[in-house]
Design an enzyme around this catalytic site. Structure first.
Site, mmCIF file in Angstrom:
data_model
loop_
_atom_site.group_PDB
_atom_site.id
_atom_site.type_symbol
_atom_site.label_atom_id
_atom_site.label_comp_id
_atom_site.label_asym_id
_atom_site.label_seq_id
_atom_site.Cartn_x
_atom_site.Cartn_y
_atom_site.Cartn_z
ATOM 1 N N ASP A 87 0.875 -1.168 0.000
ATOM 2 C CA ASP A 87 0.000 0.000 0.000
ATOM 3 C C ASP A 87 0.917 1.223 0.000
ATOM 4 O O ASP A 87 2.068 1.156 0.406
ATOM 5 C CB ASP A 87 -0.897 -0.052 1.244
ATOM 6 C CG ASP A 87 -1.999 0.989 1.173
ATOM 7 O OD1 ASP A 87 -2.132 1.647 0.128
ATOM 8 O OD2 ASP A 87 -2.723 1.144 2.173
ATOM 9 N N ASP A 122 -3.306 7.008 -3.976
ATOM 10 C CA ASP A 122 -4.636 7.505 -4.345
ATOM 11 C C ASP A 122 -5.105 8.519 -3.315
ATOM 12 O O ASP A 122 -4.549 8.609 -2.221
ATOM 13 C CB ASP A 122 -5.639 6.344 -4.497
ATOM 14 C CG ASP A 122 -5.723 5.453 -3.277
ATOM 15 O OD1 ASP A 122 -4.703 5.302 -2.586
ATOM 16 O OD2 ASP A 122 -6.801 4.906 -3.005
ATOM 17 N N GLY A 185 -11.722 3.929 0.006
ATOM 18 C CA GLY A 185 -12.600 4.822 0.767
ATOM 19 C C GLY A 185 -13.774 4.134 1.436
ATOM 20 O O GLY A 185 -14.805 4.755 1.683
ATOM 21 N N CYS A 268 -14.460 -21.833 19.913
ATOM 22 C CA CYS A 268 -13.589 -21.977 18.749
ATOM 23 C C CYS A 268 -12.701 -23.188 18.968
ATOM 24 O O CYS A 268 -12.351 -23.511 20.107
ATOM 25 C CB CYS A 268 -12.750 -20.703 18.613
ATOM 26 S SG CYS A 268 -11.427 -20.810 17.404
ATOM 27 N N CYS A 270 -9.696 -23.564 17.202
ATOM 28 C CA CYS A 270 -8.375 -23.325 16.603
ATOM 29 C C CYS A 270 -7.303 -23.837 17.571
ATOM 30 O O CYS A 270 -7.586 -24.074 18.741
ATOM 31 C CB CYS A 270 -8.197 -21.842 16.278
ATOM 32 S SG CYS A 270 -7.752 -20.803 17.674
ATOM 33 N N CYS A 273 -7.196 -21.889 20.905
ATOM 34 C CA CYS A 273 -8.331 -22.051 21.822
ATOM 35 C C CYS A 273 -8.420 -23.455 22.405
ATOM 36 O O CYS A 273 -8.949 -23.632 23.501
ATOM 37 C CB CYS A 273 -9.632 -21.686 21.116
ATOM 38 S SG CYS A 273 -9.688 -19.947 20.682
#
Ligand SMILES: [Zn+2]
Length: 549
Positions: A87, A122, A185, A268, A270, A273
């Site tokens: 970016d 931009d 935006g 969760c 994962c 967790c």
């Protein structure tokens, strides 16, 4: 290079290849800040399946590590062999308020860093910008995109809340061969949960952007909206949210965020967790990892949903977790005509009617439109065999009482599929109809030649050459060049880049006739919509089933 592999709604499974690195889409570009590496990118790839990261040229330039990163290059510094997208610093300049880097500086710097996809500086349009300012920012952004010299770059779409400006921006950038189109935006909509406005902007852009390039919702980082945005045609998301939420003690799930301190059991499975107690999840190092797992899991859930043609069901379940997602989906479904254009004509899973917005589904819209085009007010009974009528659960269809014999059933299905009159032409009275052991209509022969097979899964006719030849007038036409005729005659597929012209109204998985010099040479299944066939330079447009002998 971007290739489409599958569709559901406006959602797409694709493969984006840049600098010989390929990633699947939809995908998440995980935001990496070299000053605060909460999870090293190498670990992201190995343990989380991340293959796309996004980092900020402006932040790097002002970092203490700048010299080291410049020397090693981004891939070496991060020890990350995946795709790296940079970016420009637009958002930092917007939030800090003064111009601290020029477009040329950021572009040169991104090249120096060895980024795979470069982003020009931009001009960020805020929701409070008036139209005059928004237009100025749009025009300046387009000017800056045109200054990009490198091959792989993103072309941000600005225009703020003014849909006509978004359209103008899309038309201007669509002439440029960008690698990615980020819709810029939109962060204020995400922050305010204004998902309806977000979807309005996305649909306006989807209506005017070329289809052969991935579209990135720049700044959409909460997994609760990923499926909605995918259904609206977004291919890429990015997220700094996994770390931002963790820093604020927030535990991310696909249906919303929770305060980590309130967790008494972890919802969760994962690796974090399952190996820690709820109390431990208050620590940043655990919370940030759980959050990234939650984001990546949703991306995988979405890909699998597209593969199974279950994306609508997924979006709908997410819409139940927040009213603003529901209202955004309700608005999105007003664009049925657009969605139905690219939505596959038949699906791999039954349509689950779950009340509320189910009647607004593009599958039902298209099916009822076909029924009306045949002059029926009620749905003729033979369509009980065909998707979505027969392959649905919970949908109460108003069938007519009229009974049909086997010939009548088959003709009606063919009319529904190919248009009024096709049934009679395809299936003369003298055909031989083969049924399966349990009396399902299976194959139709004429004089020992197979005309078509009735697909067990969705009731659609799969044409063979003799059948295609009989109804070539009704078939959707895909015109291909003479030089490849010999390949089609051998049963090779038609590539999108070779399509010279095609009929309007081709939906993925429709039957299509391949024509060379106005002559039918093969029949097969369209893998792309009409617009995609004309727009794509990669991938297969028609999968050939049989050449015309
Ligand atoms: Zn977890």
């Amino acid at each position: 290079m971007f290739e489409l592999k599958d569709h559901d709604g406006l959602g797409r499974l694709g493969v984006l290849t840049v600098n010989e690195k390929s990633i699947k889409t939809p995908n998440l570009a995980v935001v990496v800040n070299p000053n605060e590496l909460s999870i090293p990118p190498k670990e992201m790839m190995k343990d989380f399946g991340v293959d796309l990261i996004i980092t900020n040229a402006y932040i790097i330039k002002n970092s203490k590590k700048a010299e080291k990163i410049e020397r090693k290059g981004l891939h070496d510094f991060f020890n990350f062999p995946g795709l790296i997208y940079t970016d420009s610093g637009t958002y930092q300049m917007y939030s800090q308020g003064n111009a601290l880097i020029t477009n040329k500086e950021t572009l040169d710097y991104q090249e120096k860093l060895g980024s795979d996809i470069h982003t020009p500086l931009d001009l960020f349009t805020t929701p409070s910008d008036n139209k005059k300012i928004a237009r100025f920012k749009l025009e300046e952004t387009v000017k800056r995109i045109k200054e990009v010299k490198t091959k792989n770059y993103s072309a941000p779409i600005q225009g703020g809340s003014y849909l006509e400006l978004r359209k103008e921006a899309c038309k201007k950038v669509s002439k440029l061969p960008a690698t990615v189109y980020p819709i810029g935006g939109i962060v204020p909509y995400m922050i305010n949960y204004n998902f309806k406005q977000l979807v309005k902007v996305i649909i306006e852009c989807k209506n005017h952007l070329p289809l052969n390039t991935p579209v990135h919702a720049f700044g959409a980082g909460h997994p609760m909206v990923f499926s909605l945005l995918t259904y609206a045609g977004i291919d890429l998301f990015d997220s700094a949210s996994y770390a931002l939420y963790a820093r604020n003690g927030k535990y991310v799930t696909e249906t919303g965020t929770k305060k980590a301190e309130h967790l008494t059991s972890l919802p969760c499975t994962c690796p974090v967790c399952t190996s820690h107690k709820p109390r431990e999840l208050r620590k940043f190092k655990y919370l940030v990892r759980h959050n990234l797992h939650a984001l990546m899991r949703e991306v995988r859930v979405i890909r699998q949903a597209i593969q199974e043609d279950k994306l609508f069901e997924l979006v709908y379940s997410r819409a139940m977790s927040h009213p603003n997602i529901y209202y955004a989906l309700r608005w999105l479904l007003k664009n049925k005509e657009l969605i139905a254009r690219h939505d596959p004509v038949r699906k791999r899973s039954a349509l689950f009617w779950t009340g509320g917005l189910s009647d607004e589904r593009p599958e039902i819209y298209y099916a009822m439109k076909q029924v009306k085009s045949l002059g029926f007010r009620k749905v003729p009974r033979p369509l009980k065999l065909v998707y979505p009528f027969g392959q649905s659960l919970g949908w109460s269809v108003n069938y007519s009482k009229k009974k049909y014999d086997d010939l009548g059933k088959l003709r009606l299905i063919a009319d529904y599929q190919f248009g009024k009159g096709a049934g009679k032409k395809l299936i003369p009275k003298s055909v031989r109809i083969i049924k399966t052991r349990n009396q399902r209509l299976h194959q139709v022969y004429l004089d020992d030649e197979l005309l078509f097979v009735v697909r067990a899964r969705d009731g659609y006719c799969s044409l063979h050459s003799a059948g295609a030849e009989r109804i070539k007038k009704y078939l959707k036409k895909v015109e291909a060049p003479e030089e490849f005729k010999k390949f089609y005659l051998k049963g090779r597929d038609v590539f999108a880049k070779h399509v010279v012209k095609c009929d309007d109204g081709i939906k993925p998985r429709m039957e299509a006739g391949v024509f060379v010099d106005k002559k039918l040479v093969a029949v097969g299944e369209a893998l792309l919509s009409s617009q995609e066939m004309m727009g794509f330079n990669w991938g297969t447009a028609v999968k050939i089933r049989e050449a015309i002998s």
